[in-house]
Write a protein that holds these residues in place. Sequence first.
Motif, PDB file in Angstrom:
ATOM      1  N   LEU A 112       0.855  -1.181   0.000  1.00  0.00           N
ATOM      2  CA  LEU A 112       0.000   0.000   0.000  1.00  0.00           C
ATOM      3  C   LEU A 112       0.894   1.235   0.000  1.00  0.00           C
ATOM      4  O   LEU A 112       1.899   1.277   0.717  1.00  0.00           O
ATOM      5  N   VAL A 113       0.549   2.246  -0.804  1.00  0.00           N
ATOM      6  CA  VAL A 113       1.342   3.466  -0.870  1.00  0.00           C
ATOM      7  C   VAL A 113       0.434   4.687  -0.884  1.00  0.00           C
ATOM      8  O   VAL A 113      -0.767   4.592  -1.155  1.00  0.00           O
ATOM      9  N   GLN A 114       1.026   5.817  -0.604  1.00  0.00           N
ATOM     10  CA  GLN A 114       0.349   7.108  -0.706  1.00  0.00           C
ATOM     11  C   GLN A 114       0.845   7.811  -1.963  1.00  0.00           C
ATOM     12  O   GLN A 114       2.049   7.915  -2.189  1.00  0.00           O
ATOM     13  N   ARG A 115      -0.101   8.268  -2.810  1.00  0.00           N
ATOM     14  CA  ARG A 115       0.265   9.018  -4.019  1.00  0.00           C
ATOM     15  C   ARG A 115       0.076  10.509  -3.758  1.00  0.00           C
ATOM     16  O   ARG A 115      -1.016  10.944  -3.381  1.00  0.00           O
ATOM     17  N   ASN A 116       1.133  11.285  -3.992  1.00  0.00           N
ATOM     18  CA  ASN A 116       1.139  12.713  -3.687  1.00  0.00           C
ATOM     19  C   ASN A 116       1.082  13.538  -4.982  1.00  0.00           C
ATOM     20  O   ASN A 116       2.096  13.731  -5.643  1.00  0.00           O
ATOM     21  N   GLU A 117      -0.123  13.970  -5.343  1.00  0.00           N
ATOM     22  CA  GLU A 117      -0.303  14.843  -6.492  1.00  0.00           C
ATOM     23  C   GLU A 117      -0.338  16.301  -6.033  1.00  0.00           C
ATOM     24  O   GLU A 117      -0.439  16.593  -4.833  1.00  0.00           O
ATOM     25  N   GLU A 133      -3.142   3.904  -2.960  1.00  0.00           N
ATOM     26  CA  GLU A 133      -3.060   2.913  -4.031  1.00  0.00           C
ATOM     27  C   GLU A 133      -2.442   1.625  -3.498  1.00  0.00           C
ATOM     28  O   GLU A 133      -1.684   1.641  -2.518  1.00  0.00           O
ATOM     29  N   ALA A 134      -2.741   0.492  -4.158  1.00  0.00           N
ATOM     30  CA  ALA A 134      -2.187  -0.811  -3.796  1.00  0.00           C
ATOM     31  C   ALA A 134      -1.545  -1.439  -5.026  1.00  0.00           C
ATOM     32  O   ALA A 134      -2.083  -1.343  -6.134  1.00  0.00           O
ATOM     33  N   TYR A 135      -0.384  -2.092  -4.812  1.00  0.00           N
ATOM     34  CA  TYR A 135       0.347  -2.749  -5.885  1.00  0.00           C
ATOM     35  C   TYR A 135       0.714  -4.163  -5.463  1.00  0.00           C
ATOM     36  O   TYR A 135       1.172  -4.392  -4.342  1.00  0.00           O
ATOM     37  N   SER A 136       0.529  -5.118  -6.364  1.00  0.00           N
ATOM     38  CA  SER A 136       0.914  -6.497  -6.100  1.00  0.00           C
ATOM     39  C   SER A 136       2.423  -6.653  -6.218  1.00  0.00           C
ATOM     40  O   SER A 136       3.057  -6.057  -7.098  1.00  0.00           O
ATOM     41  N   LEU A 137       3.016  -7.481  -5.345  1.00  0.00           N
ATOM     42  CA  LEU A 137       4.437  -7.772  -5.451  1.00  0.00           C
ATOM     43  C   LEU A 137       4.768  -8.538  -6.720  1.00  0.00           C
ATOM     44  O   LEU A 137       5.913  -8.562  -7.168  1.00  0.00           O
ATOM     45  N   ALA A 138       3.762  -9.180  -7.308  1.00  0.00           N
ATOM     46  CA  ALA A 138       3.978  -9.925  -8.543  1.00  0.00           C
ATOM     47  C   ALA A 138       4.087  -9.017  -9.752  1.00  0.00           C
ATOM     48  O   ALA A 138       4.429  -9.464 -10.844  1.00  0.00           O
ATOM     49  N   GLY A 139       3.786  -7.703  -9.574  1.00  0.00           N
ATOM     50  CA  GLY A 139       3.866  -6.760 -10.669  1.00  0.00           C
ATOM     51  C   GLY A 139       2.503  -6.420 -11.230  1.00  0.00           C
ATOM     52  O   GLY A 139       1.468  -6.896 -10.764  1.00  0.00           O
ATOM     53  N   GLY A 140       2.487  -5.602 -12.248  1.00  0.00           N
ATOM     54  CA  GLY A 140       1.233  -5.190 -12.870  1.00  0.00           C
ATOM     55  C   GLY A 140       0.817  -3.803 -12.436  1.00  0.00           C
ATOM     56  O   GLY A 140       1.497  -3.115 -11.675  1.00  0.00           O
ATOM     57  N   MET A 141      -0.351  -3.390 -12.933  1.00  0.00           N
ATOM     58  CA  MET A 141      -0.866  -2.067 -12.640  1.00  0.00           C
ATOM     59  C   MET A 141      -1.364  -1.987 -11.201  1.00  0.00           C
ATOM     60  O   MET A 141      -1.851  -2.960 -10.632  1.00  0.00           O
ATOM     61  N   GLY A 142      -1.239  -0.795 -10.615  1.00  0.00           N
ATOM     62  CA  GLY A 142      -1.752  -0.581  -9.277  1.00  0.00           C
ATOM     63  C   GLY A 142      -3.235  -0.276  -9.288  1.00  0.00           C
ATOM     64  O   GLY A 142      -3.835   0.034 -10.327  1.00  0.00           O
TER      65      GLY A 142
END
Length: 659
Positions: A623-628, A635-644
């Motif tokens: 899980l990460v914080q996106r700072n615009e 946002e969440a991202y899989s360790l296996a890769g791919g789009m968040g």
Amino acid sequence: MSIKCLGVLLISVLVIGCGGGGGTPSPSPTPGPSGSFTLKSEVVELDKTTATVVSVAPTQVVLRSAPASLAVGQVLVHNALDATRFVRRVTALAPSGDITTVTTEAAGVEDVFLDASIQQSADIKAEDLLKLQPAQPGVTFSAPTRALTRGREFGPNAIAINFGEMQLKDDDGTVLAQVGGSMIMEAGVETRFQKSGITVQEFRVAPYANISGTLSARGRVAGTFSREFPISLQLPVPLTPLGPLGINGTLQLFMKLDGHYSAQGDFVVTAGVSAKEGVQYLSGSGWSLVNEFDKNLTLRPPSLRGEIEMGVSLVRPQLGIEINGIGEAHVTADVLRVLGRVSAQSAPVPGFVVEGLGDFNFTVGGSLRLGPITLWKEDRSFNLGSFQIIQPILLKTLTPTDTQIVYTDLAFHNLRAMNGDGTNDRILRTSTSQLFAPTVSNSTGQIAFGVINATGRGELWVMSGDGSSARRITDGTLSINHPTWRPDGTELAFDAGDSSSIKHVYTVNLSSGAIRKLTSGNENARIPSWSADGAWIYFEQTITARKYIARTASDRETFETILANDTVDYAEPSLSPNGLQLVCRRGGSEILVADEKGRGVRVLLSDAKLSRPTFSPDGLSVLVQRNEINTIGVEAYSLAGGMGAALGTGQQPGWGLRL
């Protein structure tokens, strides 16, 4: 395979200079294996004359039937498989009948070549590799079979290394492990040498190796161990000469085993690597490392009772090289070192984790002499890269409603929660005071968070997972930030500023309210994260304006550095719930994943707008914080890769089980 020490050995000669002693070039170049080279006119290749070397001393050579044209200032080159080989400059002659005593001084490659354009790539011949003699019962060397080479291209010089249940024992004869399986190995060296006058345009020595196969290991004892075992006896290996300069090598193969077992377990690793590693020099750009490799690795889910961690260097060559009396070198190379680890976990999600780590590195050492001066004598270690494969095998699959993500709104007045997929977004707590840094306990489901009090200090609070039963834990004497749960839910760690505004790491016991300070000093220690067993607390440490990741024992002040670099910051660490993975930020734009000891580093995300990484309860996502500029999101991202997946608008997210 590491003949790369030849490259390091010759670096020093070429850097110091290749001017030589002048002289007129011979009328035409001497053909080489690929390309050509021109020797200086004063070079005499004794092996191409009728001369016989009678004896060799440090400053004297005795010849029988010496060439009639032999003169002071000439450079003698003699290739041999024993200690009589040399490259020497003649300083005096004393003929007596057919015996000539020649007084000499040392010479180097700059005294041999005037111009050169050599490019060659040659395998170590299978007929030479098959001369390897086993050093352990159960080890054999043979020509590879089709079954062993399936799926990978190998040339005619490949050999098979077969492990027929080889037993690796300690000094007391206790069997540490039984190793079985087969590996295929093919190796050689690529050489390029371009020189014109006193200028070296290009120099490259890049050993290459293909290794592939399957290896199994079974351990039957408890304890920690680290042992290196020879799997072959030392073998002389003829290597492609550098022009007229003979190169003699010795090769010995080892296997290194380290790790620990608890109870009994086994694992099977199937690995393959194609590596070309060495050094190169290009005029105008200087020296650089040749680092080309392709790898793959899979681990079969093991059968085990208890826990196993085991490291295996599949083929660990040790190679010595002697370049015709000019110098010597030695190398130990982990062409592919694999660490296989299996750890059972009961919380927060039952199952176990299979982890594979691969490293490519080598250590070289030796000495180089130019005339009477020793130019270089040292050992150097290089790490060429690493990779990590983690395969969590969970006995329970979490659904979105099994977890909840907690975060604050953009105004810091609402603590909110949503399911793990972003659905069912709801307010848990509203306050006129600012609320910050919520985090969920995976053992109790409780939520810890911060509250800014009337004096502007950060207080630590805890409430139930549904937002009820909130209670204050600290009174703001310490202005807290970044709370994190001990895995059993009995304590919280946090950072807080002291009277000088320096941040330090503290813990608080929820039953007694007792607070302990774990760090000290004049620079910041912040953003703590607990290990799965509660024994360690990881944190971001600042030393002389540079940030790195360290850890301290949770019951005393003792430190270990995990990730550090003199030129880039490591920040915002977070441990996975099973304790085997670490996520953090590097520099201003990368989210990294490594194991808990900082090994197997890989870049998960490259985005300067992402911060505050933290793991999901099952350890499969981050899980990460996106700072615009105009908003902040989760946002969440899989360790296996791919789009968040964009989950919502908010900040300072935490992710845990919903109990």
